[in-house]
Each structure stands twice: as structure tokens, then as C-alpha cells.
Design a protein around this motif. Structure first.
Motif, PDB file in Angstrom:
ATOM      1  N   THR A 185       0.853  -1.196   0.000  1.00 45.18           N
ATOM      2  CA  THR A 185       0.000   0.000   0.000  1.00 45.18           C
ATOM      3  C   THR A 185       0.882   1.238   0.000  1.00 45.18           C
ATOM      4  OG1 THR A 185      -0.161   0.061   2.413  1.00 45.18           O
ATOM      5  CG2 THR A 185      -1.864  -1.173   1.245  1.00 45.18           C
ATOM      6  N   TRP A 186       0.406   2.293  -0.617  1.00 50.80           N
ATOM      7  CA  TRP A 186       1.116   3.561  -0.633  1.00 50.80           C
ATOM      8  C   TRP A 186       0.140   4.672  -0.993  1.00 50.80           C
ATOM      9  CZ3 TRP A 186       0.986   0.120  -4.534  1.00 50.80           C
ATOM     10  CH2 TRP A 186       0.779   0.578  -5.829  1.00 50.80           C
ATOM     11  N   SER A 187       0.587   5.882  -0.863  1.00 49.54           N
ATOM     12  CA  SER A 187      -0.217   7.054  -1.222  1.00 49.54           C
ATOM     13  C   SER A 187       0.529   7.874  -2.255  1.00 49.54           C
ATOM     14  CB  SER A 187      -0.478   7.933   0.003  1.00 49.54           C
ATOM     15  OG  SER A 187      -1.251   7.241   0.940  1.00 49.54           O
ATOM     16  N   GLU A 188      -0.241   8.482  -3.148  1.00 51.99           N
ATOM     17  CA  GLU A 188       0.314   9.387  -4.146  1.00 51.99           C
ATOM     18  C   GLU A 188      -0.360  10.742  -3.994  1.00 51.99           C
ATOM     19  OE1 GLU A 188      -0.472   7.517  -7.894  1.00 51.99           O
ATOM     20  OE2 GLU A 188       0.995   5.934  -7.543  1.00 51.99           O
ATOM     21  N   PRO A 189       0.365  11.814  -4.257  1.00 51.12           N
ATOM     22  CA  PRO A 189      -0.256  13.138  -4.171  1.00 51.12           C
ATOM     23  C   PRO A 189      -1.440  13.254  -5.129  1.00 51.12           C
ATOM     24  CG  PRO A 189       2.118  13.328  -4.406  1.00 51.12           C
ATOM     25  CD  PRO A 189       1.770  11.890  -4.632  1.00 51.12           C
ATOM     26  N   SER A 190      -2.408  14.059  -4.748  1.00 47.59           N
ATOM     27  CA  SER A 190      -3.565  14.335  -5.599  1.00 47.59           C
ATOM     28  C   SER A 190      -3.105  14.885  -6.949  1.00 47.59           C
ATOM     29  CB  SER A 190      -4.460  15.359  -4.902  1.00 47.59           C
ATOM     30  OG  SER A 190      -5.424  15.860  -5.784  1.00 47.59           O
ATOM     31  N   ASP A 191      -3.894  14.624  -7.973  1.00 46.62           N
ATOM     32  CA  ASP A 191      -3.614  15.178  -9.305  1.00 46.62           C
ATOM     33  C   ASP A 191      -3.965  16.660  -9.389  1.00 46.62           C
ATOM     34  OD1 ASP A 191      -2.779  12.700 -10.213  1.00 46.62           O
ATOM     35  OD2 ASP A 191      -4.722  12.178 -11.067  1.00 46.62           O
ATOM     36  N   ASN A 192      -4.680  17.160  -8.407  1.00 47.31           N
ATOM     37  CA  ASN A 192      -5.099  18.556  -8.389  1.00 47.31           C
ATOM     38  C   ASN A 192      -3.966  19.418  -7.826  1.00 47.31           C
ATOM     39  OD1 ASN A 192      -6.162  21.077  -7.664  1.00 47.31           O
ATOM     40  ND2 ASN A 192      -8.170  20.223  -7.180  1.00 47.31           N
ATOM     41  N   PRO A 193      -3.389  20.329  -8.608  1.00 49.40           N
ATOM     42  CA  PRO A 193      -2.253  21.135  -8.134  1.00 49.40           C
ATOM     43  C   PRO A 193      -2.533  21.874  -6.829  1.00 49.40           C
ATOM     44  CG  PRO A 193      -2.527  21.431 -10.487  1.00 49.40           C
ATOM     45  CD  PRO A 193      -3.714  20.635 -10.012  1.00 49.40           C
ATOM     46  N   GLY A 194      -3.764  22.270  -6.581  1.00 52.36           N
ATOM     47  CA  GLY A 194      -4.103  22.973  -5.356  1.00 52.36           C
ATOM     48  C   GLY A 194      -4.083  22.075  -4.130  1.00 52.36           C
ATOM     49  N   GLU A 195      -3.991  20.755  -4.334  1.00 54.38           N
ATOM     50  CA  GLU A 195      -4.014  19.801  -3.221  1.00 54.38           C
ATOM     51  C   GLU A 195      -2.688  19.074  -3.030  1.00 54.38           C
ATOM     52  OE1 GLU A 195      -7.246  17.299  -4.405  1.00 54.38           O
ATOM     53  OE2 GLU A 195      -8.771  18.715  -3.709  1.00 54.38           O
ATOM     54  N   PHE A 196      -1.640  19.439  -3.795  1.00 56.50           N
ATOM     55  CA  PHE A 196      -0.354  18.737  -3.724  1.00 56.50           C
ATOM     56  C   PHE A 196       0.192  18.654  -2.305  1.00 56.50           C
ATOM     57  CE2 PHE A 196       1.073  19.715  -8.367  1.00 56.50           C
ATOM     58  CZ  PHE A 196       0.230  18.722  -8.824  1.00 56.50           C
ATOM     59  N   ASP A 197       0.072  19.727  -1.539  1.00 55.48           N
ATOM     60  CA  ASP A 197       0.659  19.775  -0.202  1.00 55.48           C
ATOM     61  C   ASP A 197      -0.309  19.329   0.894  1.00 55.48           C
ATOM     62  OD1 ASP A 197       3.109  20.669  -1.172  1.00 55.48           O
ATOM     63  OD2 ASP A 197       2.450  22.758  -1.146  1.00 55.48           O
ATOM     64  N   ASP A 198      -1.492  18.870   0.525  1.00 54.03           N
ATOM     65  CA  ASP A 198      -2.497  18.437   1.499  1.00 54.03           C
ATOM     66  C   ASP A 198      -2.545  16.909   1.494  1.00 54.03           C
ATOM     67  OD1 ASP A 198      -4.700  17.852   3.041  1.00 54.03           O
ATOM     68  OD2 ASP A 198      -6.047  19.237   2.014  1.00 54.03           O
ATOM     69  N   THR A 199      -1.861  16.276   2.464  1.00 48.61           N
ATOM     70  CA  THR A 199      -1.783  14.812   2.489  1.00 48.61           C
ATOM     71  C   THR A 199      -3.142  14.152   2.697  1.00 48.61           C
ATOM     72  OG1 THR A 199      -1.222  14.816   4.836  1.00 48.61           O
ATOM     73  CG2 THR A 199       0.619  14.779   3.266  1.00 48.61           C
ATOM     74  N   SER A 200      -4.118  14.883   3.210  1.00 47.64           N
ATOM     75  CA  SER A 200      -5.456  14.298   3.361  1.00 47.64           C
ATOM     76  C   SER A 200      -6.125  14.077   2.005  1.00 47.64           C
ATOM     77  CB  SER A 200      -6.338  15.178   4.252  1.00 47.64           C
ATOM     78  OG  SER A 200      -6.703  16.368   3.584  1.00 47.64           O
ATOM     79  N   LYS A 201      -5.589  14.685   0.961  1.00 46.99           N
ATOM     80  CA  LYS A 201      -6.136  14.533  -0.398  1.00 46.99           C
ATOM     81  C   LYS A 201      -5.358  13.498  -1.214  1.00 46.99           C
ATOM     82  CE  LYS A 201      -9.003  17.943   0.263  1.00 46.99           C
ATOM     83  NZ  LYS A 201     -10.419  17.761   0.426  1.00 46.99           N
ATOM     84  N   ASP A 202      -4.341  12.870  -0.597  1.00 48.54           N
ATOM     85  CA  ASP A 202      -3.550  11.864  -1.314  1.00 48.54           C
ATOM     86  C   ASP A 202      -4.438  10.719  -1.796  1.00 48.54           C
ATOM     87  OD1 ASP A 202      -1.318  13.355  -0.808  1.00 48.54           O
ATOM     88  OD2 ASP A 202      -0.376  11.918   0.552  1.00 48.54           O
ATOM     89  N   ILE A 203      -4.031  10.109  -2.892  1.00 49.94           N
ATOM     90  CA  ILE A 203      -4.749   8.978  -3.476  1.00 49.94           C
ATOM     91  C   ILE A 203      -4.157   7.696  -2.907  1.00 49.94           C
ATOM     92  CG2 ILE A 203      -5.312   7.808  -5.638  1.00 49.94           C
ATOM     93  CD1 ILE A 203      -4.760  10.615  -6.987  1.00 49.94           C
ATOM     94  N   LYS A 204      -4.988   6.874  -2.300  1.00 54.91           N
ATOM     95  CA  LYS A 204      -4.547   5.609  -1.704  1.00 54.91           C
ATOM     96  C   LYS A 204      -4.445   4.551  -2.799  1.00 54.91           C
ATOM     97  CE  LYS A 204      -4.860   7.560   2.290  1.00 54.91           C
ATOM     98  NZ  LYS A 204      -3.779   8.410   2.643  1.00 54.91           N
ATOM     99  N   ARG A 205      -3.322   3.837  -2.829  1.00 52.05           N
ATOM    100  CA  ARG A 205      -3.080   2.779  -3.814  1.00 52.05           C
ATOM    101  C   ARG A 205      -2.875   1.451  -3.097  1.00 52.05           C
ATOM    102  NH1 ARG A 205      -4.908   5.145  -8.300  1.00 52.05           N
ATOM    103  NH2 ARG A 205      -3.744   7.010  -8.806  1.00 52.05           N
ATOM    104  N   VAL A 206      -3.285   0.357  -3.759  1.00 55.29           N
ATOM    105  CA  VAL A 206      -3.181  -0.986  -3.191  1.00 55.29           C
ATOM    106  C   VAL A 206      -2.754  -1.961  -4.279  1.00 55.29           C
ATOM    107  CG1 VAL A 206      -4.464  -2.903  -2.153  1.00 55.29           C
ATOM    108  CG2 VAL A 206      -5.003  -0.553  -1.492  1.00 55.29           C
TER     109      VAL A 206
END
Length: 116
Positions: free
Chosen positions: A60-81
Motif C-alpha cells: 500500500t502507498w499514497s500518491e499526491p492528488s492530481d489537483n495542483p491545489g491539493e499537492f501539499d495536502d496529504t489528506s487529499k492523497d490517493i490511496k493505492r493498493v
């Protein structure tokens, strides 16, 4: 120097107790630890040509959101499995995978040494 020692067309070793294989779903290497030692350990059938690992392999890992305004907001990261069973040299991807091979079973791909 990558630090990998190729054991077969589909399997490499990173050190005495760590085995690594290419994941065609994630397009990255996944590794397991086997034998005695601390930390999570998997059973390995001893075959470098047609490896079997038990239990399942869950990455499992997280990737930054594709939305430039959310890059620094880890709560918006995309969860991968990536969740799979490796049995007799084939990888069965479970339905909880977030990549395109979810629910499919494929041969382990040939090892690629990224350092070359």
C-alpha cells in the motif's frame, strides 16, 4: 550497481533473506522477506523459476492528488493498493488492487535491472 542478484528470469535477491520480483500491475518491484529473522516473513517454496510465497503480498502507498491545489495536502492523497498471491511463478491480483490488473492472473514478468 543496483544491489540485486538475479536468481532466475523472474526473481532476484536483494540480500540473504529478501526476494524481489517485478509487478506488472504497479510497474515497480515488490519484495518479501523469508526465513528466520525479525519483521514480517513469508514462506517461500525455494523455487527461483516458479516461486510461491505465502501468505499474500500486500503493498500500500499514497500518491499526491492530481489537483495542483491539493499537492501539499496529504489528506487529499490517493490511496493505492496492490494485493496478490504469487503461486508457481504466476501472480494472482486480488480485487482490492487499484491498478488495471485487479482480478487477473498473469505470469511473473522477466526481471529488469533498472541500473543498466
Amino acid at each position: 550497481m543496483s544491489g540485486w542478484r538475479q536468481l532466475s528470469p523472474v526473481l532476484a535477491s536483494a540480500n540473504e533473506d529478501r526476494l524481489v520480483f517485478e509487478c506488472p500491475g504497479c510497474k515497480v518491484k515488490h519484495g518479501i522477506q523469508h526465513g528466520p529473522g525479525t519483521g514480517p516473513r513469508w514462506c517461500w517454496n525455494g523455487s527461483a523459476e516458479k516461486p510461491t510465497f505465502t501468505p499474500s503480498v500486500l503493498v500500500t502507498w499514497s500518491e499526491p492528488s492530481d489537483n495542483p491545489g491539493e499537492f501539499d495536502d496529504t489528506s487529499k492523497d490517493i490511496k493505492r493498493v496492490c494485493h496478490s498471491f504469487v503461486t508457481d511463478g504466476r501472480i494472482q491480483f486480488l480485487s482490492d488492487c487499484t491498478h488495471a490488473l485487479a482480478g487477473q492472473t498473469v505470469d511473473l514478468p522477466d526481471w529488469k535491472d533498472d541500473s543498466q
